[in-house]
Design an enzyme around this catalytic site. Structure first.
Site, PDB file in Angstrom:
ATOM      1  N   ARG A   8      25.015 -55.276 -35.679  1.00  0.00           N
ATOM      2  CA  ARG A   8      26.143 -56.206 -35.559  1.00  0.00           C
ATOM      3  C   ARG A   8      26.949 -56.318 -36.853  1.00  0.00           C
ATOM      4  O   ARG A   8      27.999 -56.946 -36.874  1.00  0.00           O
ATOM      5  CB  ARG A   8      25.661 -57.582 -35.141  1.00  0.00           C
ATOM      6  CG  ARG A   8      25.124 -57.588 -33.736  1.00  0.00           C
ATOM      7  CD  ARG A   8      24.695 -58.970 -33.335  1.00  0.00           C
ATOM      8  NE  ARG A   8      24.421 -58.989 -31.918  1.00  0.00           N
ATOM      9  CZ  ARG A   8      24.750 -59.969 -31.130  1.00  0.00           C
ATOM     10  NH1 ARG A   8      25.339 -61.034 -31.600  1.00  0.00           N
ATOM     11  NH2 ARG A   8      24.467 -59.905 -29.853  1.00  0.00           N
ATOM     12  N   CYS A   9      26.455 -55.713 -37.908  1.00  0.00           N
ATOM     13  CA  CYS A   9      27.090 -55.804 -39.228  1.00  0.00           C
ATOM     14  C   CYS A   9      27.997 -54.592 -39.464  1.00  0.00           C
ATOM     15  O   CYS A   9      27.544 -53.446 -39.426  1.00  0.00           O
ATOM     16  CB  CYS A   9      26.018 -55.871 -40.311  1.00  0.00           C
ATOM     17  SG  CYS A   9      26.674 -55.853 -41.978  1.00  0.00           S
ATOM     18  N   THR A  10      29.253 -54.869 -39.742  1.00  0.00           N
ATOM     19  CA  THR A  10      30.226 -53.808 -39.994  1.00  0.00           C
ATOM     20  C   THR A  10      29.808 -52.937 -41.177  1.00  0.00           C
ATOM     21  O   THR A  10      29.873 -51.706 -41.103  1.00  0.00           O
ATOM     22  CB  THR A  10      31.616 -54.412 -40.276  1.00  0.00           C
ATOM     23  OG1 THR A  10      31.983 -55.226 -39.161  1.00  0.00           O
ATOM     24  CG2 THR A  10      32.662 -53.352 -40.496  1.00  0.00           C
TER      25      THR A  10
END
Length: 116
Positions: A8-10
């Site tokens: 979920r982390c760019t």
């Protein structure tokens, strides 16, 4: 090489994509799905050469709720991290001879002598 990854982390996705582009062999450790044990977290901190406070994401709600403005021991903070893995900075990259939090991604490029 291991990438401690949160999909979920760019920034975490950027590191994975960069390593794929550069044909660097690595494993993904999805610590959100497969949580770290206390021993794994302690080893990771040692590899990073960091105190437990250095690995914390201070913008997370769990930090504000459980840690901020509290006088906690490292053991207590570690217990909170293990229950709330979103508190761990990401992405963390570990390889023979080193480890770092790859934020910004240029830190990883420089450390591994990769060209952007």
């Amino acid at each position: 090489m291991i990438v401690y990854h949160n999909n979920r982390c760019t920034k975490s996705r950027e590191v994975v994509n960069l390593l794929k582009e550069k044909a660097v062999k690595f494993e993904i450790r999805n610590y959100m799905e497969f949580r770290l044990s206390k021993n794994e977290l302690l080893v990771l901190l040692k590899q990073l050469d960091m105190e437990v406070s250095g690995i914390l994401r201070t913008t997370e709600d769990a930090y504000k709720l459980h840690i901020k403005d509290k006088n906690l021991t490292d053991e207590e903070i570690i217990a909170i991290i293990l229950k709330n893995p979103k508190l761990i900075q990401r992405p963390i990259v570990v390889w023979d001879g080193g480890a770092l939090i790859a934020r910004p991604i240029e830190k990883l490029l420089e450390k591994l002598k990769l060209k952007n």
